[in-house]
Design an enzyme around this catalytic site. Structure first.
Site, short mmCIF file in Angstrom:
data_model
loop_
_atom_site.label_atom_id
_atom_site.label_comp_id
_atom_site.label_asym_id
_atom_site.label_seq_id
_atom_site.Cartn_x
_atom_site.Cartn_y
_atom_site.Cartn_z
N VAL A 1 0.81 -1.22 0.00
CA VAL A 1 0.00 0.00 0.00
C VAL A 1 0.85 1.27 0.00
O VAL A 1 0.33 2.36 -0.25
CB VAL A 1 -0.96 0.01 1.21
CG1 VAL A 1 -0.21 0.29 2.51
CG2 VAL A 1 -2.10 1.01 1.01
N TYR A 2 2.15 1.16 0.25
CA TYR A 2 3.02 2.36 0.26
C TYR A 2 3.37 2.73 -1.17
O TYR A 2 3.96 1.95 -1.90
CB TYR A 2 4.33 2.08 1.01
CG TYR A 2 4.21 1.68 2.46
CD1 TYR A 2 3.06 1.88 3.20
CD2 TYR A 2 5.29 1.08 3.10
CE1 TYR A 2 2.98 1.50 4.53
CE2 TYR A 2 5.22 0.70 4.43
CZ TYR A 2 4.07 0.91 5.13
OH TYR A 2 4.00 0.52 6.45
N SER A 3 3.03 3.92 -1.68
CA SER A 3 2.40 5.03 -1.02
C SER A 3 1.14 5.45 -1.77
O SER A 3 1.09 6.46 -2.44
CB SER A 3 3.39 6.20 -0.98
OG SER A 3 3.96 6.39 -2.30
#
Length: 308
Positions: free
Chosen positions: A48-50
């Protein structure tokens, strides 16, 4: 330092949330190079980054880390921790979706395996056995060495361990929850006892409370200057100033930075072999690394613990 294969090098897990966001290109590589040269071997990231950055989809951090490892030929030296479970809902923990997410992370990381693969959050609406089975499938694929749980409470983590034991599935052996000098609720006495009794390594995130515990954010003006100032201000809450007051006193006594004091306190807590902390620049990284040289006295530890 630990019997866990995903723990190696100096007792710091470098947080990867900044890579591809506030640390890019040569600047990101400089931080990673400096971490490696200092003996750092553990990096934490997530698919999920970023995704919170406009125009990003998630995976940007993994891509930077993968490019760096390949360019430096250091993959075999590193212990890569990544996570899945935030880029959607409970459907992400269907067995096929876990494997799909895993393959996407491996491609970005330019790697054949993940050393530690986390369920990034709990979905209480799912039977815990479903989550255990899905992540066991990642290990059975041969592409994951160990499993962790992030943002789980004691009841659900305990149930997951029991389910794995009952079915012969791969258990979670790591926990990643928020824990720092100003916010300790997510790793309370029940989780500490569970971690110690079941051999769970707690690798806490927000060890510096989004920068608040560096001491650089003390006024409204300070918070306004930083991209993460709003989060730091929220995390600080009413306990923040009194914690900083004690940290300032310990800094005077030891000569250490507040960042080093915050991290040195963490590794003296039950079940914590290493905290997670991120650095946008080499200077910030060097400040973090100071903690490996800090020896807090029992009195200083007690005062810091009591501050909040």
């Amino acid at each position: 330092m630990s019997e866990h294969s995903y723990i190696a090098g100096i007792p710091l897990v470098l947080g990867g949330n900044v890579f591809g966001w506030t640390a890019k290109g040569d600047g990101a590589f400089a931080v990673l190079d400096a971490f490696y040269e200092a003996g750092g071997r553990m990096i934490d990231t997530a698919d999920v980054y970023s995704a919170w950055v406009p125009g990003h989809e998630g995976g940007e951090s993994e891509a930077v880390i993968g490019e760096w490892m390949e360019s430096r030929s250091v993959r075999n030296d590193m212990r890569i921790h990544t996570k899945t479970g935030m880029l959607g809902g409970a459907e992400l923990y269907e067995p096929a979706r876990v494997l799909h997410s895993l393959d996407a992370s491996l491609e970005r990381l330019r790697s054949d395996t993940i050393d530690l693969y986390y369920a990034h959050k709990d979905y209480p609406e799912l039977e815990i056995g479903q989550i255990v089975e899905a992540f066991d499938g990642a290990v059975q694929s041969g592409k994951v060495i160990a499993l962790g749980a992030s943002n789980f409470d004691a009841a659900r983590l305990g149930a997951a361990l029991d389910a794995a034991n009952a079915t012969g599935a791969t258990p979670f052996t790591a926990l990643q929850n928020e824990y720092n000098l100003v916010n300790r609720e997510a790793y309370g006495p029940d989780l500490q006892a569970l971690a110690q009794s079941r051999g769970i390594a707690m690798l806490p995130f927000f060890g510096l409370a989004s920068g608040y515990l560096t001491g650089k954010y003390r006024t409204e003006e300070d918070f306004a200057k930083s991209m993460r100032g709003g989060r730091a201000q929220q995390l600080a809450g009413g306990k923040g100033p009194q914690v900083l007051e004690v940290m300032d006193a310990v800094a005077t006594e030891t000569g250490a930075s507040l960042s080093a004091i915050a991290l040195a306190w963490l590794v003296r807590q039950p079940g914590i072999p290493a905290p997670i902390a991120s650095a946008r620049t080499v200077d910030q990284l060097n400040e973090l690394l100071e903690f490996t040289q800090v020896e807090l006295s029992d009195d200083q530890l007690a005062r810091l613990t009591a501050a909040a």
